[in-house]
Design a protein around this motif. Structure first.
Motif, mmCIF file in Angstrom:
data_model
loop_
_atom_site.group_PDB
_atom_site.id
_atom_site.type_symbol
_atom_site.label_atom_id
_atom_site.label_comp_id
_atom_site.label_asym_id
_atom_site.label_seq_id
_atom_site.Cartn_x
_atom_site.Cartn_y
_atom_site.Cartn_z
ATOM 1 N N TRP A 157 0.825 -1.208 0.122
ATOM 2 C CA TRP A 157 0.082 -0.193 -0.098
ATOM 3 C C TRP A 157 1.093 1.105 -0.020
ATOM 4 O O TRP A 157 0.484 2.207 -0.623
ATOM 5 C CB TRP A 157 -0.934 0.130 1.025
ATOM 6 C CG TRP A 157 -2.346 -0.864 1.042
ATOM 7 C CD1 TRP A 157 -2.662 -1.757 1.548
ATOM 8 C CD2 TRP A 157 -3.342 -0.313 -0.163
ATOM 9 N NE1 TRP A 157 -3.882 -2.168 1.057
ATOM 10 C CE2 TRP A 157 -4.287 -1.257 0.048
ATOM 11 C CE3 TRP A 157 -3.242 0.644 -1.014
ATOM 12 C CZ2 TRP A 157 -5.339 -1.362 -0.806
ATOM 13 C CZ3 TRP A 157 -4.175 0.587 -1.884
ATOM 14 C CH2 TRP A 157 -5.439 -0.514 -1.943
ATOM 15 N N PHE A 182 1.859 1.754 -3.613
ATOM 16 C CA PHE A 182 0.651 2.249 -4.315
ATOM 17 C C PHE A 182 0.671 3.699 -4.187
ATOM 18 O O PHE A 182 0.469 4.453 -5.008
ATOM 19 C CB PHE A 182 -0.356 1.392 -3.888
ATOM 20 C CG PHE A 182 -1.725 2.009 -4.814
ATOM 21 C CD1 PHE A 182 -2.036 1.532 -5.888
ATOM 22 C CD2 PHE A 182 -2.549 2.738 -4.038
ATOM 23 C CE1 PHE A 182 -2.951 1.924 -6.756
ATOM 24 C CE2 PHE A 182 -3.571 3.388 -4.608
ATOM 25 C CZ PHE A 182 -3.974 2.949 -6.148
ATOM 26 N N LEU A 219 1.894 -5.942 -7.287
ATOM 27 C CA LEU A 219 0.577 -5.467 -6.557
ATOM 28 C C LEU A 219 -0.859 -6.283 -6.894
ATOM 29 O O LEU A 219 -1.724 -6.241 -6.083
ATOM 30 C CB LEU A 219 0.352 -4.137 -7.048
ATOM 31 C CG LEU A 219 1.511 -3.116 -6.644
ATOM 32 C CD1 LEU A 219 1.337 -1.616 -6.894
ATOM 33 C CD2 LEU A 219 1.694 -3.064 -5.365
ATOM 34 N N LEU A 242 -5.745 -4.339 -3.983
ATOM 35 C CA LEU A 242 -4.836 -3.514 -4.707
ATOM 36 C C LEU A 242 -5.021 -3.490 -6.215
ATOM 37 O O LEU A 242 -5.060 -2.508 -6.846
ATOM 38 C CB LEU A 242 -3.459 -3.675 -4.527
ATOM 39 C CG LEU A 242 -2.646 -3.283 -3.098
ATOM 40 C CD1 LEU A 242 -1.739 -4.176 -2.586
ATOM 41 C CD2 LEU A 242 -2.387 -1.868 -3.385
#
Length: 311
Positions: free
Chosen positions: A178, A181, A195, A201
């Motif tokens: 995360w 991301f 991911l 995700l």
């Protein structure tokens, strides 16, 4: 086509507060609040995102707000530039969310915990005694001597993205995925398997895919990126001008005291004056809350400016 940047207001709200975002937000909060433990089983997004029809920047940009299955309220904010009184604003928003629960017919025992999650694209804690390698810092109200927990009613989680330095091949677990991301999704041109192996995700990347945007949404997103660059440049320029004015005034005094005083006063007055000018200009297209968020001025100061300029 790539992916919209989750560090923008448009991107963050679209990804984490859209109608299909509940599992995505739950996964993000489990990572940031509970270090990847699946403590949150369900939640409700309290301010679902609605995209304006035209990119006129009249949308009142609020933090994403959610209620967890244990009754706790979480307010999540993404901040790309450090502004004046930033920490005071975080504390104000947290305590305001806590106090606002106590409406008519409510009692103190009805109050539920509030957790503030603040994600920054800048270094917030640069104290050399603090471990600079840790991108997530979690705070509660503790006893100063024993560090015993006083109450779990208020908690603060700060995520400093510049402190996260891992590449795709180095990612380990939900927290790393995360953080990557949030930090790098806007740079990706395709969805990486590191991911997409995670269902939530993968869903976040699907929502963030620019190919899913309508022409109007894409124009809005690009206009916001440009607006952010301009506003950040204006703020930095204001600080530089304040410094230059302070130095000039101090040098004119010809004394060390005058130089120090000139620096301090010039930086403060010059930057303040420039921030007021920037706020006046931004009020032509932005609502007072957004102007306050960008410039660091209090909402009262911005509202006073708006009233003063209102013909």
């Amino acid at each position: 086509m790539g992916f919209i940047d989750p560090k923008t207001d448009f991107g963050f709200k679209r990804i984490f507060a859209s109608p299909n975002s509940r599992p995505i937000l739950k996964s993000l909060l489990n990572a940031l609040i509970y270090d990847g433990q699946l403590r949150i089983q369900d939640l409700e997004i309290l301010d679902p995102y609605q995209q304006p029809e035209i990119p006129d920047f009249k949308l009142s940009i609020l933090d994403v707000k959610a209620q967890l299955d244990d009754g706790s309220t979480v307010i999540i904010e993404m901040q790309v530039a450090k502004v004046e009184a930033f920490m005071q604003r975080i504390l104000y928003n947290t305590t305001k969310a806590y106090a606002s629960q106590l409406g008519r017919g409510k009692y103190y025992w009805d109050l539920r915990p509030v957790i503030a999650v603040t994600i920054t694209d800048f270094i917030l804690f640069d104290d050399p005694e603090v471990d600079q390698s840790l991108p997530i810092s979690r705070f509660s109200i503790l006893n100063e001597e024993t560090h015993a927990l006083c109450t779990s009613q208020l908690r603060w989680i700060f995520v400093e993205l510049p402190k996260f330095g891992k590449d795709l091949v180095d990612l380990e677990g939900l927290v790393d995925r995360w953080l990557f991301f949030l930090q790098r999704a806007g740079e990706l041109q395709q969805a990486p398997p590191e991911l997409t192996s995670d269902h939530d995700l993968q869903s976040a990347l699907d929502i963030a895919n620019e190919s899913q945007l309508s022409p109007a949404e894409l124009r809005f997103f690009e206009a916001e990126l440009d607006r952010l660059r301009v506003m950040q440049g204006q703020i930095f320029s204001a600080r530089d001008e304040g410094l230059a004015e302070g130095l000039a005034e101090g040098l004119a005094e010809g004394r060390a005291e005058g130089l120090a005083a000139g620096r301090a006063e010039g930086i403060t007055l010059g930057a303040k004056q420039r921030e007021l000018e920037i706020a006046r200009e931004l009020l032509k297209t932005l609502d007072p809350e957004t102007v306050s968020r960008v410039t660091g001025l209090s909402i009262e100061q911005v509202q006073d400016l708006a009233q003063a300029d209102d013909p």
